[in-house]
Each structure stands twice: as C-alpha cells, then as structure tokens.
Design an enzyme around this catalytic site. Structure first.
Site, PDB file in Angstrom:
ATOM      1  N   LYS A   5       0.826  -1.206   0.000  1.00  0.00           N
ATOM      2  CA  LYS A   5       0.000   0.000   0.000  1.00  0.00           C
ATOM      3  C   LYS A   5       0.866   1.264   0.000  1.00  0.00           C
ATOM      4  O   LYS A   5       2.051   1.245   0.341  1.00  0.00           O
ATOM      5  CB  LYS A   5      -0.922   0.002   1.237  1.00  0.00           C
ATOM      6  CG  LYS A   5      -2.095  -1.000   1.163  1.00  0.00           C
ATOM      7  CD  LYS A   5      -3.207  -0.482   0.292  1.00  0.00           C
ATOM      8  CE  LYS A   5      -4.409  -1.412   0.213  1.00  0.00           C
ATOM      9  NZ  LYS A   5      -5.264  -1.354   1.413  1.00  0.00           N
ATOM     10  N   ARG A  16      -4.577  -9.801   3.794  1.00  0.00           N
ATOM     11  CA  ARG A  16      -4.729  -9.810   2.338  1.00  0.00           C
ATOM     12  C   ARG A  16      -3.370  -9.469   1.728  1.00  0.00           C
ATOM     13  O   ARG A  16      -2.781  -8.427   2.047  1.00  0.00           O
ATOM     14  CB  ARG A  16      -5.797  -8.798   1.934  1.00  0.00           C
ATOM     15  CG  ARG A  16      -6.221  -8.850   0.477  1.00  0.00           C
ATOM     16  CD  ARG A  16      -7.429  -7.956   0.246  1.00  0.00           C
ATOM     17  NE  ARG A  16      -7.908  -8.046  -1.125  1.00  0.00           N
ATOM     18  CZ  ARG A  16      -7.526  -7.249  -2.105  1.00  0.00           C
ATOM     19  NH1 ARG A  16      -6.634  -6.283  -1.867  1.00  0.00           N
ATOM     20  NH2 ARG A  16      -8.013  -7.390  -3.318  1.00  0.00           N
TER      21      ARG A  16
END
Length: 286
Positions: free
Chosen positions: A222, A256
């Site tokens: 991210k 995830r």
C-alpha cells in the site's frame, strides 16, 4: 465471537493469508498480469499451493479507471470461482465486490466470503449475504463512494471513526440475518485515509480487535508503506511484512497479500514465537 468461513472453522490463534487475484487490466500492482482467464486461474491455484487460506478474486480496480458493468464484473470473476472450487473444494473463496448483484451471482457459483471494501456502499449487500449463508467483510472507507481517491481526509480520531463505522455495519449485518460468526471488520488502510491515518490505525489495531469482531487487514504494498519508507511500488515487501507482523502481534487474523509465500512464512514465524505451533523442523542441538 468465533469465525466460520465456508467449511472452515477458524481458531482464535489462526493467522490466515488471503491471496489477491485481480482479473483486471489495470490493477495498481500487477498491471493486468492476471487479466486473462487462464492466468487468473493459474495464479489462484498456485496461491493455494503456496499456503493461502483464502483466495480473494477481484474484477474491478479499486481506484478510478474504466467503467466495469455488473455483468462484466460477473463474467470476470465467476469463471475463476468455478475453476478454483473444482480444483480445491475446501479452500475459502472470497470475491472483492461492493455490488449486491455481483455477490448474489458469485455466491451461487461457490464464493464463501464477500469482501466489501467500500463501507456498505450498496445497502442490499448484507441482505444478499444473509440469504445465502455466506460471510461478509464490513469495512471503513471514510464515506467515499466506490473507486474514488481521498482528498485531504480529516478525522477527529481516525481509529474511533473506524471502530464506529465497522461495528455499526457489523451490527446491521447481523440484524439483516448475516451469521454472527461470518463477519470480519477491515479498517481499509489507505481507503479514505492519508499515510498518517493508516499508521495510526496500525499502531492502535488492538482497539479494533477489542471490539470482538475478527479483524482483516489489507496492507500489501500500500501507499502508506511506500511513503513511510520512500520506496517505489516494487520495493515495498519488507515494509509490508513488518506491518504484517506488527498487526498480527496486535491481534489481526486475516492478511490480504500479493506475496503469499513471504506472508505465510512471516505469519508462521509469529505463530511459532507465540507458542501457538511448534517449529516445523527443530534439530539444532537436539
């Protein structure tokens, strides 16, 4: 509260890897590598072999991009669900969608978990999940509409906002008939947040865990990792793994991830250190 995903009952000490398979031409990380049907099926199958507990299949890029109709999304993810279910009957299959109509179709094809990452943008999605007995992720996106990027988001207390939003959605899902043991909450790092918000959520993740709902985190590669270390997209794995281990120690249960092997090993090491499982091959000085 316990957690049951498909045929799997999840123990409190379990740390689950949710592998990402994007059947999109414009994903931020893989750039369309698994847009082809066979490529997506192969990656999903390989993820199971690499130790994934859940395979999360997506057909729409999270950020802005080309329009994808409901039928297009179904056509992208549905065949992957079917193929994976045939090859791995026991694996937990998740579909990353915010649309109730898509959720209904893919659950009928074998999906166990609806990974709804946009804060309940479609109010019918909980009812669809309830009707089918599937499981649901309740998430925090800061009130943003699907597929939009944040613009200077502000919170008095971002963690309090996340907790309020996620627990409210979870309570509404239970009221709609979703199984209490089929709900996870996800603070959604980067969604509706800047890097400081995502770091604050990570630091205080134990407060989300204290709500009693199982916590899923989507940390993989991210922007908050990249900005924290000032590294590019393909140099974020070490930072991602650090955030993964930290989150596991704070009590998160589902992770995830793009990099299944590395994430599996990091989480297994956490489990061994905590004493939840023995070393796989202890020989030194024995």
């Amino acid at each position: 509260m316990g957690l049951r995903l498909g045929a799997r009952t999840v123990a409190d000490t379990d740390l689950l890897v949710m592998a990402i398979v994007n059947r999109t031409p414009d994903s931020f990380y893989d750039g369309g590598e698994t847009f082809g049907l066979q490529a997506a099926i192969d990656k999903a199958t390989r993820a199971v072999d690499e130790g994934a507990d859940i395979v999360d299949i997506g057909g729409v890029k999270a950020g802005p991009g080309e329009e994808v109709t409901v039928q297009m999304e179904i056509d992208r993810v549905g065949p992957v669900v079917v193929a994976l279910r045939e090859r791995h009957p026991a694996i937990v299959i998740s579909v990353d969608t915010y649309r109730a109509d898509v959720a209904r179709e893919v659950i009928a094809l074998g999906c166990d978990l609806v990974n709804e990452a946009w804060g309940g943008a479609d109010p019918q999605i909980a009812s669809v999940v309830a009707e089918t007995g599937a499981a649901l992720v309740c998430s925090h996106a800061g009130g943003l509409p699907p597929r939009t990027d944040p613009d200077r988001p502000q919170y008095d207390d971002v963690v309090a906002d996340v907790i309020n939003t996620c627990t409210s959605l979870a309570d509404k899902a239970v009221a709609a008939g979703v199984r209490r043991d089929g709900i996870l909450i996800d603070p959604c790092h980067d969604f509706g947040k800047n890097t400081f918000h995502s770091l604050e959520i990570t630091r205080r993740l134990d407060e989300l865990v204290a709500t009693g709902w199982p916590v899923l985190v989507a940390l993989s590669n991210k922007d908050f990792v990249g900005e924290s270390l000032d590294v590019g997209l393909y140099d974020r794995l070490p930072g991602t793994l650090a955030a993964t281990v930290y989150s596991a120690m704070k009590g998160a249960q589902v992770f995830r991830a793009h990099n299944v092997v590395e994430t599996r090993q990091a989480l297994d090491m956490v489990s061994v250190i905590r004493g939840d499982r023995p070393p796989k091959n202890a020989r030194r000085a024995l």
